[in-house]
Design an enzyme around this catalytic site. Sequence first.
Site, mmCIF file in Angstrom:
data_model
loop_
_atom_site.group_PDB
_atom_site.id
_atom_site.type_symbol
_atom_site.label_atom_id
_atom_site.label_comp_id
_atom_site.label_asym_id
_atom_site.label_seq_id
_atom_site.Cartn_x
_atom_site.Cartn_y
_atom_site.Cartn_z
ATOM 1 N N LYS A 33 0.607 -1.102 -0.066
ATOM 2 C CA LYS A 33 -0.050 0.282 -0.038
ATOM 3 C C LYS A 33 0.776 1.197 0.062
ATOM 4 C CE LYS A 33 -0.451 0.158 4.963
ATOM 5 N NZ LYS A 33 -1.352 0.064 6.150
ATOM 6 N N TYR A 243 17.322 30.096 8.416
ATOM 7 C CA TYR A 243 16.016 30.754 8.776
ATOM 8 C C TYR A 243 16.471 30.974 10.241
ATOM 9 C CZ TYR A 243 13.583 30.709 4.418
ATOM 10 O OH TYR A 243 13.044 30.884 3.164
#
Length: 350
Positions: A33, A243
């Site tokens: 899956k 950042y």
Amino acid sequence: MARASLRIDLGAVARNWRALDAMTSVETAAVVKGDAYGLGIGPVAKALQGAGATTFFVALAEEGAALRDTIGVGPDIFVFSGLMGGDVSLVREAGLIPLLNSPDQVARHLSDLPGHPCGLQIDTGMNRLGLEAAELMEIALHLPSLAPRLIISHLASADAPADPANAAQLATFHAMTTLLSVYPRSLAATGGMLLRAAYHFDMTRPGVGLYGGLPFADAEPVVQLDLPVIQVRDLLPGEGVGYGLSWRATRPSRIATLAAGYADGLLRAGGAGKIMVYAGDTPAPVVGRISMDLITVDVTELKAVPPALSILNRHQRIDDLARQAGTIGYEILTSLGARYAREYIGGTEQ
């Protein structure tokens, strides 16, 4: 600019399946899956088929149809989500086997797919999918017409062998299926396979263990992810990176910027020195914040900076990366981005 390279070892997938298969005396299926946990359902399923897998599990009918196109007629493909509204034609045409999860799905199957193969999923305590005991009794009269190919449930805590929930679910599974033992039964995924043989029943369904993940600690690593170096710069003590300038140099430092980030599945929480990248066997810490497309690394200790550095390899596997990012290996695998140049190796191994 060179793309980041994701190498997927199909030979390792096949060997992991064989190793798990050797642990039991029952049939070993394969769960593919989520696009084979993000690694590509087509190549992975073919490798598993070559290793000996003849039964597969997917989450959705659409996945099952794509899988059928790859592996051809013959192998069984079970669908965990059962028979959803609108799935009837797809299930019929692709020869899929829905695992019916509710009385409504049972009614839909009897009405729209009479005589078509099906299975049943029952809830033994996870409270996620499956028929509860009262609902199983409610559909009991329909069992001869359904003739389920398989009855399954799912363990909630199999990765914690000492958790009493495992024994409780095992007892519930026995209680709910005592009168249904004429039909094949399956309870164990990867974690359940590593518990005692009482959990194995007639079929096991390994998933993450095929792809190198815990709790199958003996699994071979399946993925290697190499990130190209875009730029290297020198920093003076006190200069910051990324950042918020959350990391600052405490010495003269060399910083490499790599072409990948959280848009590629490398979780932002893994920055700030929690994870490493590797030049061969030599580690270098990720510093500063992981941004959307870029990662910065302190390469001061490297004698030379290669064109690419590895973030997933035999030194730092999916669960190592996951632990430092506060998640699980499943999320790391299924988040690996589409921008990687994928290379499959070992696919012809038998």
